[in-house]
Design a protein around this motif. Structure first.
Motif, PDB file in Angstrom:
ATOM      1  N   GLU A 102       0.812  -1.216   0.000  1.00 30.01           N
ATOM      2  CA  GLU A 102       0.000   0.000   0.000  1.00 30.01           C
ATOM      3  C   GLU A 102       0.844   1.264   0.000  1.00 30.01           C
ATOM      4  OE1 GLU A 102      -2.415  -0.467   3.430  1.00 30.01           O
ATOM      5  OE2 GLU A 102      -3.582  -2.143   2.603  1.00 30.01           O
ATOM      6  N   GLU A 103       2.099   1.149   0.332  1.00 32.55           N
ATOM      7  CA  GLU A 103       3.002   2.288   0.284  1.00 32.55           C
ATOM      8  C   GLU A 103       4.404   1.804  -0.067  1.00 32.55           C
ATOM      9  OE1 GLU A 103       2.605   3.902   4.223  1.00 32.55           O
ATOM     10  OE2 GLU A 103       4.306   2.735   4.988  1.00 32.55           O
ATOM     11  N   THR A 104       5.177   2.662  -0.683  1.00 31.06           N
ATOM     12  CA  THR A 104       6.531   2.308  -1.076  1.00 31.06           C
ATOM     13  C   THR A 104       7.509   2.610   0.058  1.00 31.06           C
ATOM     14  OG1 THR A 104       6.859   4.484  -2.095  1.00 31.06           O
ATOM     15  CG2 THR A 104       6.069   2.698  -3.513  1.00 31.06           C
ATOM     16  N   VAL A 105       8.704   2.047  -0.064  1.00 32.93           N
ATOM     17  CA  VAL A 105       9.764   2.235   0.919  1.00 32.93           C
ATOM     18  C   VAL A 105      10.901   2.990   0.252  1.00 32.93           C
ATOM     19  CG1 VAL A 105      11.467   1.063   2.369  1.00 32.93           C
ATOM     20  CG2 VAL A 105       9.150   0.136   2.174  1.00 32.93           C
ATOM     21  N   GLY A 106      11.354   4.052   0.903  1.00 34.73           N
ATOM     22  CA  GLY A 106      12.475   4.827   0.378  1.00 34.73           C
ATOM     23  C   GLY A 106      13.502   5.061   1.464  1.00 34.73           C
ATOM     24  N   PRO A 107      14.402   4.107   1.716  1.00 30.70           N
ATOM     25  CA  PRO A 107      15.376   4.253   2.802  1.00 30.70           C
ATOM     26  C   PRO A 107      16.279   5.468   2.667  1.00 30.70           C
ATOM     27  CG  PRO A 107      15.311   1.997   1.994  1.00 30.70           C
ATOM     28  CD  PRO A 107      14.539   2.830   1.018  1.00 30.70           C
ATOM     29  N   GLY A 108      16.503   5.931   1.432  1.00 33.84           N
ATOM     30  CA  GLY A 108      17.333   7.108   1.226  1.00 33.84           C
ATOM     31  C   GLY A 108      18.816   6.816   1.130  1.00 33.84           C
ATOM     32  N   ASP A 109      19.262   5.659   1.617  1.00 37.61           N
ATOM     33  CA  ASP A 109      20.685   5.319   1.598  1.00 37.61           C
ATOM     34  C   ASP A 109      21.035   4.309   0.508  1.00 37.61           C
ATOM     35  OD1 ASP A 109      21.444   6.896   3.852  1.00 37.61           O
ATOM     36  OD2 ASP A 109      20.456   5.415   5.124  1.00 37.61           O
ATOM     37  N   LEU A 110      20.045   3.886  -0.269  1.00 34.63           N
ATOM     38  CA  LEU A 110      20.292   2.896  -1.309  1.00 34.63           C
ATOM     39  C   LEU A 110      20.319   3.603  -2.659  1.00 34.63           C
ATOM     40  CD1 LEU A 110      18.046  -0.018  -0.008  1.00 34.63           C
ATOM     41  CD2 LEU A 110      20.473   0.403   0.380  1.00 34.63           C
ATOM     42  N   LEU A 111      21.478   3.595  -3.261  1.00 35.70           N
ATOM     43  CA  LEU A 111      21.721   4.376  -4.465  1.00 35.70           C
ATOM     44  C   LEU A 111      22.226   3.481  -5.585  1.00 35.70           C
ATOM     45  CD1 LEU A 111      23.788   7.149  -2.640  1.00 35.70           C
ATOM     46  CD2 LEU A 111      21.318   7.153  -3.025  1.00 35.70           C
ATOM     47  N   LEU A 112      22.229   4.027  -6.791  1.00 35.87           N
ATOM     48  CA  LEU A 112      22.796   3.294  -7.914  1.00 35.87           C
ATOM     49  C   LEU A 112      24.298   3.511  -8.025  1.00 35.87           C
ATOM     50  CD1 LEU A 112      20.126   3.836 -10.706  1.00 35.87           C
ATOM     51  CD2 LEU A 112      20.608   1.760  -9.431  1.00 35.87           C
ATOM     52  N   THR A 113      24.819   4.480  -7.326  1.00 38.06           N
ATOM     53  CA  THR A 113      26.259   4.755  -7.342  1.00 38.06           C
ATOM     54  C   THR A 113      26.730   4.994  -5.921  1.00 38.06           C
ATOM     55  OG1 THR A 113      25.780   7.096  -7.722  1.00 38.06           O
ATOM     56  CG2 THR A 113      26.256   5.752  -9.657  1.00 38.06           C
TER      57      THR A 113
ATOM     58  N   PRO B  53      27.910   6.584  -2.438  1.00 38.58           N
ATOM     59  CA  PRO B  53      27.619   7.887  -1.844  1.00 38.58           C
ATOM     60  C   PRO B  53      28.726   8.889  -2.139  1.00 38.58           C
ATOM     61  CG  PRO B  53      27.177   6.125  -0.288  1.00 38.58           C
ATOM     62  CD  PRO B  53      27.864   5.488  -1.469  1.00 38.58           C
ATOM     63  N   GLY B  54      28.340  10.133  -2.405  1.00 37.11           N
ATOM     64  CA  GLY B  54      29.307  11.167  -2.711  1.00 37.11           C
ATOM     65  C   GLY B  54      29.369  11.492  -4.182  1.00 37.11           C
ATOM     66  N   ASP B  55      28.799  10.646  -5.040  1.00 36.87           N
ATOM     67  CA  ASP B  55      28.767  10.958  -6.464  1.00 36.87           C
ATOM     68  C   ASP B  55      27.898  12.193  -6.690  1.00 36.87           C
ATOM     69  OD1 ASP B  55      30.435   8.951  -7.085  1.00 36.87           O
ATOM     70  OD2 ASP B  55      28.989   7.697  -8.133  1.00 36.87           O
ATOM     71  N   THR B  56      28.122  12.848  -7.787  1.00 38.36           N
ATOM     72  CA  THR B  56      27.467  14.130  -8.013  1.00 38.36           C
ATOM     73  C   THR B  56      26.022  14.009  -8.449  1.00 38.36           C
ATOM     74  OG1 THR B  56      28.263  14.128 -10.302  1.00 38.36           O
ATOM     75  CG2 THR B  56      29.647  15.197  -8.645  1.00 38.36           C
ATOM     76  N   ALA B  57      25.588  12.850  -8.883  1.00 39.43           N
ATOM     77  CA  ALA B  57      24.213  12.701  -9.372  1.00 39.43           C
ATOM     78  C   ALA B  57      23.614  11.412  -8.822  1.00 39.43           C
ATOM     79  CB  ALA B  57      24.182  12.698 -10.892  1.00 39.43           C
ATOM     80  N   GLU B  58      23.459  11.357  -7.514  1.00 37.76           N
ATOM     81  CA  GLU B  58      22.959  10.151  -6.877  1.00 37.76           C
ATOM     82  C   GLU B  58      21.494   9.910  -7.251  1.00 37.76           C
ATOM     83  OE1 GLU B  58      23.653  11.007  -2.838  1.00 37.76           O
ATOM     84  OE2 GLU B  58      25.823  10.789  -2.970  1.00 37.76           O
ATOM     85  N   THR B  59      21.181   8.675  -7.573  1.00 38.95           N
ATOM     86  CA  THR B  59      19.815   8.298  -7.924  1.00 38.95           C
ATOM     87  C   THR B  59      19.251   7.431  -6.805  1.00 38.95           C
ATOM     88  OG1 THR B  59      20.361   8.328 -10.277  1.00 38.95           O
ATOM     89  CG2 THR B  59      18.364   7.158  -9.636  1.00 38.95           C
ATOM     90  N   GLU B  60      18.350   8.002  -6.016  1.00 39.80           N
ATOM     91  CA  GLU B  60      17.761   7.263  -4.918  1.00 39.80           C
ATOM     92  C   GLU B  60      16.698   6.303  -5.450  1.00 39.80           C
ATOM     93  OE1 GLU B  60      16.369   9.771  -1.838  1.00 39.80           O
ATOM     94  OE2 GLU B  60      18.302  10.770  -1.570  1.00 39.80           O
ATOM     95  N   LEU B  61      16.584   5.152  -4.808  1.00 37.28           N
ATOM     96  CA  LEU B  61      15.677   4.110  -5.260  1.00 37.28           C
ATOM     97  C   LEU B  61      14.474   3.995  -4.336  1.00 37.28           C
ATOM     98  CD1 LEU B  61      18.333   1.361  -6.071  1.00 37.28           C
ATOM     99  CD2 LEU B  61      17.233   2.933  -7.667  1.00 37.28           C
ATOM    100  N   MET B  62      13.326   3.645  -4.919  1.00 39.46           N
ATOM    101  CA  MET B  62      12.115   3.370  -4.166  1.00 39.46           C
ATOM    102  C   MET B  62      11.810   1.878  -4.286  1.00 39.46           C
ATOM    103  SD  MET B  62      11.452   6.301  -2.929  1.00 39.46           S
ATOM    104  CE  MET B  62       9.854   5.925  -2.170  1.00 39.46           C
TER     105      MET B  62
END
Length: 294
Positions: A69-80, A82-91
Motif C-alpha cells: 500500500e506504500e513504497t519504501v524509500g530508505p534514502g541510503d540505497l543508491l545506484l552509485t 555515496p558522494g557521487d554528483t548525481a545520486e539516484t535514490e531508489l524506491m
C-alpha cells in the motif's frame, strides 16, 4: 536525484519506449524481444545492506509496506557510491521484496506464528526464491497472528531483508528502467545528467556498446551501465532464459556457442532467471534484473 513525472505528448510515449528498448538491447547485447513474454523485476541486494544495518530497518516491515500500500524509500540505497554528483535514490516495494526468516528464537507464546513461518519457508525452498519469503507472504502471516514485525521485543534475526524489489511494472523494459534509475524518465529531457564518478571513468569499450543509441543524453547515461571492469558499477550479463525453454536446452546452447559466450553465461545458480546484474562499489551491492517465475 529526484525526477518529476511528466506526461509526454500523444505518440511520444510509444516512441520513447521504443528508443529505450533499443538502447537496453544494446546494453544486453540482444533485443529485448528475445527474452520472451514473462514477468520481470529489479532487485537490490549485497553486503552493503548488512554493513549499514539496512537489512533490519523496520521501514521494510510496516503493515502498509508489506501489503504493497506504500513504497519504501530508505534514502541510503543508491545506484552509485555515496558522494557521487548525481545520486539516484531508489524506491522499493516491500510486498515483493525477499526476506530470510528464522523463527527459531521466538518465545513459546508465539509458537503458532513460528510454526506457520517455518512451514512457509519449507514450501519456498523448492521454488525460485530458495527458502526466502516474499514480503506480502510475511505480512499475511504476521497479520493473522497479530504480530508487529517492527517490534523491538522480537528476535533481531526473525527477518532479514535479502533482496529489495525496486518499484516497477512487470515487463522487462520496466525492470531495466527501474534498475538503471530511468523509471521517472518518461521523455528524453528527463534522462538524468549522469552518474557522477561512475560516469566519469567509463571505459571506451562501454561507450562503444551504446554508440548506436540515437538520443545523446540516453547514450551518455547508459554508457555508465556498460563497463564490465568498473569499480563503481560493473556490468555482468547473462544468457536469456525464455519461460518455455528447458534447462538442458539452454546448457546445450551454451556449449554450442563456445568460449566466446563465457561473458553471457547461463546463470544456473538462480535457475536461469537472471537477465543482467550490476555490481556496485567493488561488490558491495548488486542490482539484478531477473525473470519472476514464482
Amino acid at each position: 536525484m529526484t525526477l518529476e513525472n511528466s506526461t509526454p505528448p500523444p505518440g511520444r510515449s510509444a516512441e520513447w519506449a521504443a528508443t529505450l528498448a533499443q538502447a537496453f538491447g544494446a546494453v544486453l547485447g540482444r533485443p529485448l524481444t528475445e527474452y520472451g513474454d514473462a514477468r520481470y523485476g529489479a532487485y537490490y541486494g549485497g553486503n552493503f545492506l548488512d554493513e549499514a544495518e539496512l537489512d533490519h530497518d523496520p521501514v521494510w516491515v510496516g503493515r502498509a509496506a508489506l501489503a504493497g500500500e506504500e513504497t519504501v524509500g530508505p534514502g541510503d540505497l543508491l545506484l552509485t557510491p555515496p558522494g557521487d554528483t548525481a545520486e539516484t535514490e531508489l524506491m522499493f516495494d516491500a510486498s515483493r521484496s525477499l526476506f530470510w526468516v528464522d523463527p527459531r528464537e521466538l518465545p513459546d507464546t508465539l509458537a503458532p506464528f513460528g510454526a506457520e513461518l517455518a512451514a512457509a519457508v519449507a514450501e519456498s525452498e523448492g521454488g525460485q526464491w530458495r527458502g526466502a519469503l516474499l514480503g506480502a507472504e510475511l505480512g499475511r502471516i504476521s497479520g493473522r497472528h497479530g504480530v508487529d514485525l517492527a517490534s523491538a521485543d522480537l528476535p533481531r534475526e526473525l527477518w532479514t531483508l535479502w533482496q529489495g524489489r525496486i518499484v516497477s511494472g512487470d515487463t522487462l523494459l520496466d525492470a531495466l528502467r527501474a534498475a538503471t534509475g530511468l523509471t521517472g524518465a518518461t521523455a528524453p529531457e528527463l534522462v538524468p545528467a549522469g552518474l557522477g564518478d561512475a560516469a566519469d571513468e567509463v571505459a571506451a569499450d562501454a561507450h562503444g556498446l551504446v554508440a548506436g543509441v540515437a538520443d545523446p543524453a540516453l547514450r551518455d547515461y547508459l554508457a555508465a551501465f556498460c563497463d564490465e571492469e568498473s569499480h563503481d558499477l560493473a556490468l555482468v550479463r547473462f544468457a536469456p532464459a525464455a519461460a518455455d525453454e528447458d534447462q538442458d536446452d539452454e546448457d546445450q546452447d551454451d556449449e554450442d556457442r563456445g568460449d566466446d559466450y563465457e561473458d553471457d553465461c547461463y546463470d544456473e545458480s538462480q535457475g536461469g532467471t537472471v537477465v543482467v546484474r550490476w555490481d556496485g562499489a567493488v561488490d558491495q551491492y548488486e542490482v539484478t534484473v531477473r525473470r519472476v517465475i514464482a
